[in-house]
Motif scaffolding. Sequence first.
Motif, PDB file in Angstrom:
ATOM      1  N   GLU A  20       0.887  -1.163   0.000  1.00  0.00           N
ATOM      2  CA  GLU A  20       0.000   0.000   0.000  1.00  0.00           C
ATOM      3  C   GLU A  20       0.919   1.204   0.000  1.00  0.00           C
ATOM      4  OE1 GLU A  20      -2.713   1.400  -0.888  1.00  0.00           O
ATOM      5  OE2 GLU A  20      -4.127   0.634   0.605  1.00  0.00           O
ATOM      6  N   GLY A  21       0.493   2.285  -0.602  1.00  0.00           N
ATOM      7  CA  GLY A  21       1.356   3.456  -0.626  1.00  0.00           C
ATOM      8  C   GLY A  21       1.180   4.262  -1.889  1.00  0.00           C
ATOM      9  N   GLY A  22       1.904   5.357  -1.968  1.00  0.00           N
ATOM     10  CA  GLY A  22       1.818   6.220  -3.131  1.00  0.00           C
ATOM     11  C   GLY A  22       2.996   7.169  -3.187  1.00  0.00           C
ATOM     12  N   VAL A  23       2.996   8.012  -4.201  1.00  0.00           N
ATOM     13  CA  VAL A  23       4.035   9.023  -4.336  1.00  0.00           C
ATOM     14  C   VAL A  23       3.458  10.207  -5.087  1.00  0.00           C
ATOM     15  CG1 VAL A  23       5.016   8.285  -6.548  1.00  0.00           C
ATOM     16  CG2 VAL A  23       6.503   9.328  -4.853  1.00  0.00           C
ATOM     17  N   VAL A  24       3.950  11.380  -4.779  1.00  0.00           N
ATOM     18  CA  VAL A  24       3.608  12.608  -5.505  1.00  0.00           C
ATOM     19  C   VAL A  24       4.854  13.081  -6.223  1.00  0.00           C
ATOM     20  CG1 VAL A  24       2.863  15.012  -5.333  1.00  0.00           C
ATOM     21  CG2 VAL A  24       1.834  13.275  -3.839  1.00  0.00           C
ATOM     22  N   ILE A  25       4.737  13.326  -7.523  1.00  0.00           N
ATOM     23  CA  ILE A  25       5.857  13.911  -8.253  1.00  0.00           C
ATOM     24  C   ILE A  25       5.493  15.328  -8.673  1.00  0.00           C
ATOM     25  CG2 ILE A  25       6.699  11.694  -9.071  1.00  0.00           C
ATOM     26  CD1 ILE A  25       5.568  12.409 -11.856  1.00  0.00           C
ATOM     27  N   THR A  26       6.509  16.151  -8.836  1.00  0.00           N
ATOM     28  CA  THR A  26       6.274  17.536  -9.218  1.00  0.00           C
ATOM     29  C   THR A  26       7.529  18.126  -9.860  1.00  0.00           C
ATOM     30  OG1 THR A  26       5.649  19.740  -8.402  1.00  0.00           O
ATOM     31  CG2 THR A  26       6.910  18.347  -6.898  1.00  0.00           C
ATOM     32  N   LYS A  27       7.321  19.136 -10.672  1.00  0.00           N
ATOM     33  CA  LYS A  27       8.444  19.885 -11.241  1.00  0.00           C
ATOM     34  C   LYS A  27       8.813  21.061 -10.342  1.00  0.00           C
ATOM     35  CE  LYS A  27       4.937  22.112 -14.112  1.00  0.00           C
ATOM     36  NZ  LYS A  27       4.322  22.124 -15.446  1.00  0.00           N
ATOM     37  N   HIS A  28       8.027  21.262  -9.269  1.00  0.00           N
ATOM     38  CA  HIS A  28       8.238  22.388  -8.351  1.00  0.00           C
ATOM     39  C   HIS A  28       8.924  21.895  -7.079  1.00  0.00           C
ATOM     40  CE1 HIS A  28       5.660  24.609 -11.041  1.00  0.00           C
ATOM     41  NE2 HIS A  28       4.610  23.863 -10.754  1.00  0.00           N
ATOM     42  N   GLU A  29      10.201  22.160  -6.928  1.00  0.00           N
ATOM     43  CA  GLU A  29      10.930  21.665  -5.766  1.00  0.00           C
ATOM     44  C   GLU A  29      10.446  22.317  -4.473  1.00  0.00           C
ATOM     45  OE1 GLU A  29      15.145  21.791  -6.304  1.00  0.00           O
ATOM     46  OE2 GLU A  29      15.087  20.705  -8.211  1.00  0.00           O
ATOM     47  N   ASP A  30       9.974  23.565  -4.543  1.00  0.00           N
ATOM     48  CA  ASP A  30       9.466  24.206  -3.336  1.00  0.00           C
ATOM     49  C   ASP A  30       8.188  23.522  -2.853  1.00  0.00           C
ATOM     50  OD1 ASP A  30       8.153  25.109  -5.633  1.00  0.00           O
ATOM     51  OD2 ASP A  30       7.678  27.065  -4.783  1.00  0.00           O
ATOM     52  N   LEU A  31       7.348  23.089  -3.784  1.00  0.00           N
ATOM     53  CA  LEU A  31       6.144  22.343  -3.422  1.00  0.00           C
ATOM     54  C   LEU A  31       6.528  21.035  -2.751  1.00  0.00           C
ATOM     55  CD1 LEU A  31       3.138  21.612  -3.443  1.00  0.00           C
ATOM     56  CD2 LEU A  31       3.402  20.879  -5.824  1.00  0.00           C
ATOM     57  N   ALA A  32       7.493  20.330  -3.313  1.00  0.00           N
ATOM     58  CA  ALA A  32       7.930  19.053  -2.741  1.00  0.00           C
ATOM     59  C   ALA A  32       8.400  19.235  -1.299  1.00  0.00           C
ATOM     60  CB  ALA A  32       9.035  18.447  -3.591  1.00  0.00           C
ATOM     61  N   LYS A  33       9.142  20.288  -1.045  1.00  0.00           N
ATOM     62  CA  LYS A  33       9.644  20.539   0.308  1.00  0.00           C
ATOM     63  C   LYS A  33       8.491  20.772   1.283  1.00  0.00           C
ATOM     64  CE  LYS A  33      14.110  22.424  -1.133  1.00  0.00           C
ATOM     65  NZ  LYS A  33      14.966  23.642  -1.217  1.00  0.00           N
ATOM     66  N   ARG A  34       7.471  21.481   0.833  1.00  0.00           N
ATOM     67  CA  ARG A  34       6.303  21.722   1.699  1.00  0.00           C
ATOM     68  C   ARG A  34       5.561  20.417   1.976  1.00  0.00           C
ATOM     69  NH1 ARG A  34       5.497  26.012  -1.915  1.00  0.00           N
ATOM     70  NH2 ARG A  34       3.557  25.087  -2.701  1.00  0.00           N
ATOM     71  N   LEU A  35       5.436  19.585   0.950  1.00  0.00           N
ATOM     72  CA  LEU A  35       4.726  18.323   1.126  1.00  0.00           C
ATOM     73  C   LEU A  35       5.462  17.400   2.088  1.00  0.00           C
ATOM     74  CD1 LEU A  35       3.539  17.485  -2.510  1.00  0.00           C
ATOM     75  CD2 LEU A  35       2.299  18.691  -0.705  1.00  0.00           C
ATOM     76  N   VAL A  36       6.795  17.422   2.046  1.00  0.00           N
ATOM     77  CA  VAL A  36       7.596  16.600   2.958  1.00  0.00           C
ATOM     78  C   VAL A  36       7.268  16.941   4.405  1.00  0.00           C
ATOM     79  CG1 VAL A  36       9.935  16.198   3.818  1.00  0.00           C
ATOM     80  CG2 VAL A  36       9.485  16.136   1.363  1.00  0.00           C
ATOM     81  N   HIS A  37       7.141  18.220   4.711  1.00  0.00           N
ATOM     82  CA  HIS A  37       6.820  18.635   6.079  1.00  0.00           C
ATOM     83  C   HIS A  37       5.368  18.314   6.424  1.00  0.00           C
ATOM     84  CE1 HIS A  37      10.603  20.521   7.026  1.00  0.00           C
ATOM     85  NE2 HIS A  37      10.566  21.251   5.929  1.00  0.00           N
ATOM     86  N   LYS A  38       4.473  18.574   5.493  1.00  0.00           N
ATOM     87  CA  LYS A  38       3.049  18.413   5.800  1.00  0.00           C
ATOM     88  C   LYS A  38       2.602  16.961   5.826  1.00  0.00           C
ATOM     89  CE  LYS A  38       1.901  23.034   4.240  1.00  0.00           C
ATOM     90  NZ  LYS A  38       1.255  23.914   3.249  1.00  0.00           N
ATOM     91  N   LYS A  39       3.371  16.058   5.225  1.00  0.00           N
ATOM     92  CA  LYS A  39       3.007  14.635   5.309  1.00  0.00           C
ATOM     93  C   LYS A  39       3.405  14.042   6.660  1.00  0.00           C
ATOM     94  CE  LYS A  39       7.141  12.225   3.614  1.00  0.00           C
ATOM     95  NZ  LYS A  39       7.648  11.216   2.670  1.00  0.00           N
ATOM     96  N   ALA A  40       4.181  14.796   7.456  1.00  0.00           N
ATOM     97  CA  ALA A  40       4.674  14.312   8.745  1.00  0.00           C
ATOM     98  C   ALA A  40       4.390  15.339   9.832  1.00  0.00           C
ATOM     99  CB  ALA A  40       6.156  13.991   8.668  1.00  0.00           C
ATOM    100  N   PHE A  41       3.115  15.663  10.000  1.00  0.00           N
ATOM    101  CA  PHE A  41       2.618  16.502  11.093  1.00  0.00           C
ATOM    102  C   PHE A  41       3.014  17.969  11.022  1.00  0.00           C
ATOM    103  CE2 PHE A  41       3.359  12.200  12.890  1.00  0.00           C
ATOM    104  CZ  PHE A  41       2.043  11.848  13.127  1.00  0.00           C
TER     105      PHE A  41
END
Length: 381
Positions: free
Chosen positions: A188-209
């Motif tokens: 089970e699981g998933g991944v989000v890909i993006t061309k926006h590195e700033d978005l990825a950084k925000r998602l990393v924090h928001k996926k972990a509280f």
Amino acid sequence: MRKILFGRPIIGDEERNAVQKVLQGTMLVHGPIAKEFEADFASYTGANAAVSVSSCTAGLHLCYFDMGLKAGDEVIVPAQTHVATAHAVELCGAKPVFVDAEIKSGNIDIDKIEERITSRTKAISVVHFLGLPVAMDKVCAIAEKHGLKVIEDCALAIGGRYKGRHVGLWGDAGAYSFYPVKHITTAEGGVVITKHEDLAKRLVHKKAFGVDRNVTERKEPGIYDVTDLGFNYRMNELQAAIGIEQMKRIDGFLEKRKANFEALYAGLEGVEGITLFEKAGEDFTNSYYCFSMILNEDIRQDRSKLVKFINDQGVGTSVYYPSPVPYFTYYKEKYPVTGDEFPVASAISYGSIALPVAPHLDIEDMEYIVEVVKKGLKEVF
């Protein structure tokens, strides 16, 4: 009689050994394996960044949450999709505004998107239905014209490309699913890909509280700050270990799916009583998740009889999906519809049968499926 499952995870000693190696260690989450899997997936798709998550649904929800989607906002959503596509919007308090499908692909009818856009619309959601890419340049042109975000639901589309670019990289972000019967699995699981590195950084924090640094980044154990509102949407190390091994086999998996799909297409193209989706095109690279046929209108009401016949011959089937999302009870009660607003999505949901092409099967299985379907169409109808 053969026994042909619609789908099953393909797990070998490589995956089992990788999981065992993680279990012999001391870190089951926050570790380097998830980061390695993210790097592998980003490299395969050509993304600037990939963020592992607990599911595709979690990834979609996380994207909308980061966007600041809220009550009163609207998102354009295909009527023909898994309910998770709409749930991700609904969970933010926003309203999914549904658009019918096009019959040639099952994808959102791009020509009908603009008529559903209002001053409250914040984003367009697209789904690459059964792995055939949406014409993303047209969708992105509409989004740019109206100042909207684009979120791609790529749950069934690993390996799908439009004009050479992997799906998920046309819009602002794309979310993938690794459910057991998908192109690859992490259990089970998933991944989000993006061309926006700033978005990825925000998602990393928001996926972990919303915690500012994980366990491995803390100078003093147990000391951290919380800089964002967030969730527990992480992928653990066991899942990621499976994913790494699965990515090593993705090309072979896709080649097998394509060969099986094309064998079914060749055997069933032009058969009386059914219509097939287009399989690909000059600009479209299909990911060949499954093979779907739509029964003609005059026999559609007896679909269950044909399904039973096919199943009784040992062939597994499925339906994508059992209803257009706006006709499911939850959505119909909250956003009343007449019942005839999405005729193409209805034709697909109520009249289609999905056949297996996954890599646990071979060409002989496809030949048997063709024989069974043809026989069933004659005997049942």
